[in-house]
Design an enzyme around this catalytic site. Structure first.
Site, short mmCIF file in Angstrom:
data_model
loop_
_atom_site.label_atom_id
_atom_site.label_comp_id
_atom_site.label_asym_id
_atom_site.label_seq_id
_atom_site.Cartn_x
_atom_site.Cartn_y
_atom_site.Cartn_z
N GLU A 75 18.60 89.53 160.86
CA GLU A 75 17.36 89.04 160.25
C GLU A 75 16.32 88.69 161.31
O GLU A 75 16.63 88.64 162.50
CB GLU A 75 17.65 87.84 159.35
N HIS B 162 22.53 80.25 164.31
CA HIS B 162 21.14 79.84 164.09
C HIS B 162 21.03 78.80 162.98
O HIS B 162 21.90 78.70 162.12
CB HIS B 162 20.27 81.05 163.75
N HIS C 69 25.94 85.28 160.96
CA HIS C 69 26.24 86.41 160.08
C HIS C 69 27.08 87.44 160.82
O HIS C 69 26.87 87.65 162.02
CB HIS C 69 24.96 87.07 159.59
N ARG D 46 29.10 79.39 157.50
CA ARG D 46 28.56 78.09 157.92
C ARG D 46 29.54 77.42 158.86
O ARG D 46 30.74 77.35 158.56
CB ARG D 46 28.40 77.20 156.68
ZN ZN Z 1 20.69 83.47 158.59
#
Ligand code: ZN
Length: 349
Positions: free
Chosen positions: A119, A177, A101, A197
């Site tokens: 996150e 991740h 991200h 992605r």
């Molecule tokens: Zn994520």
């Protein structure tokens, strides 16, 4: 005001499964549920309240009507347009795509004023040998990484960590991740959806197509200089009736677990809201005008004006809220915690 519970918003995913039904006895609408959005205020998924006089209303409708009574006097102006957090349960029956991200600056510039995303994960359940992808091997350069994507051997460049129930991982923007199969976790994140992605295990979706990758953007935002992240140990604090473990304190959220063995008294004093999710056991929360139960896997939003409350039960909860991490740091050092101890909290600078 009263503690708000929500109807889960389920998302079918190619990597999803049935863990939510098995673990929490949920009535799920398909056998490949990957995400359950517990508290969400987004166009593609908005939580409806399931209890009390606001039942059936969306979270943002209640915020529009009740304002600071829900969000608190310390809430930033933008929270009234966009609820700042997104709380999910994720069931990875298969691997999720390898992703990253952006931070605020990059997202704002390249994603039409969007927010970046940071996150954290709390692993609720994991099969033996369950693994996560958590960063790029040290000394891998951007060029080597890009070549590995082209040559199809990216996996060799990624750090894999074994996880078990109770593990906590902090994923600041820029950290690559992925969740691998056999993991059920709670995800607490900024309310944003900017995901790049880089690798999807050469899978095709239900439509027979490969999912879109965003390699250029990902290469821009991956922090190749960053030291590999380690699991969060947190700062444990013994208080009356509870063991608090402060896990993460970043500008976007603070999270801590509460291990309660009989009862624990706390309050929402009007300045901010709190989100509690049951992790283990069963909790009964009593407040001025009533009481509610909180089972494992259930989430509740405590409005800022709730006042004093007591949690009873033999249970473990995770509590999320927003507060300036530098204030928390000062409070902790005033209480006598050393710099080393405070640095066990991730995200705190
Ligand atoms: Zn994520």
């Amino acid at each position: 005001m009263y503690p708000l519970k929500f109807k889960s918003v389920y998302k079918e995913k190619i990597w999803g499964g049935t863990a939510l039904a098995e673990k929490f006895d949920r009535d799920i609408p398909s056998n490949s549920i990957g995400e359950s959005w517990e508290i969400a205020a987004r166009e593609n998924g908005s939580s409806k309240i399931s209890n009390g006089r606001f039942a059936g209303k969306e979270l943002m409708e209640v915020i529009e009507k009740e304002g600071t009574k829900v969000l608190g006097t310390k809430a930033k102006d933008e929270y009234f347009q966009k609820f700042p957090l997104l709380i999910k349960l994720l069931d990875a029956n298969d691997k999720l795509s390898v992703q990253v991200h952006p931070d605020d600056e990059y997202a704002f510039e390249h994603e039409d004023g969007e927010l970046g995303k940071t996150e954290m994960w709390y692993v609720i359940d994991a099969q033996e040998d369950a693994k996560l992808i958590y960063g790029v091997n040290p000394e891998v350069t951007k060029e080597e990484f890009a070549t590995a994507i082209k040559e199809g051997n990216l996996e060799e460049k990624l750090i894999k960590v074994n996880v078990e129930a109770g593990d906590v991982l902090y994923i600041p923007a820029g950290t690559i991740h992925a969740i691998e199969e056999g993991i059920l976790l709670a995800e607490i994140q900024r309310n944003s959806d900017t995901t790049y992605r880089v690798y999807d295990w050469n899978r095709v979706g239900q439509d027979g197509e490969f999912r879109e990758l965003h390699i250029e953007s990902a290469l821009d935002v991956i922090d190749f200089e960053a030291k590999p992240q380690t699991k969060v140990t947190g700062l444990e604090i013994e208080e009356k009736g509870v063991t608090r473990n402060i896990l993460v304190a970043c500008p976007y959220f603070i999270t801590e677990t509460l291990d309660i063995n009989k009862q624990y008294a706390d309050q929402a004093d009007g300045s901010r809201f709190y989100i509690l999710m049951g992790l283990e056991g069963k909790a009964r929360l009593t407040y001025q005008d009533g009481e509610i139960d909180l089972e494992a896997g259930e989430t509740v939003l405590l409005p800022a004006v709730l006042g004093d409350y007591i949690i009873k039960g033999d249970c473990k909860l995770i509590k999320s809220y927003i507060k300036d991490p530098t204030k928390l740091k000062t409070e902790l050092s005033d209480k006598g915690y050393s710099k080393t101890e405070i640095n066990r909290i991730k995200g705190i600078i």
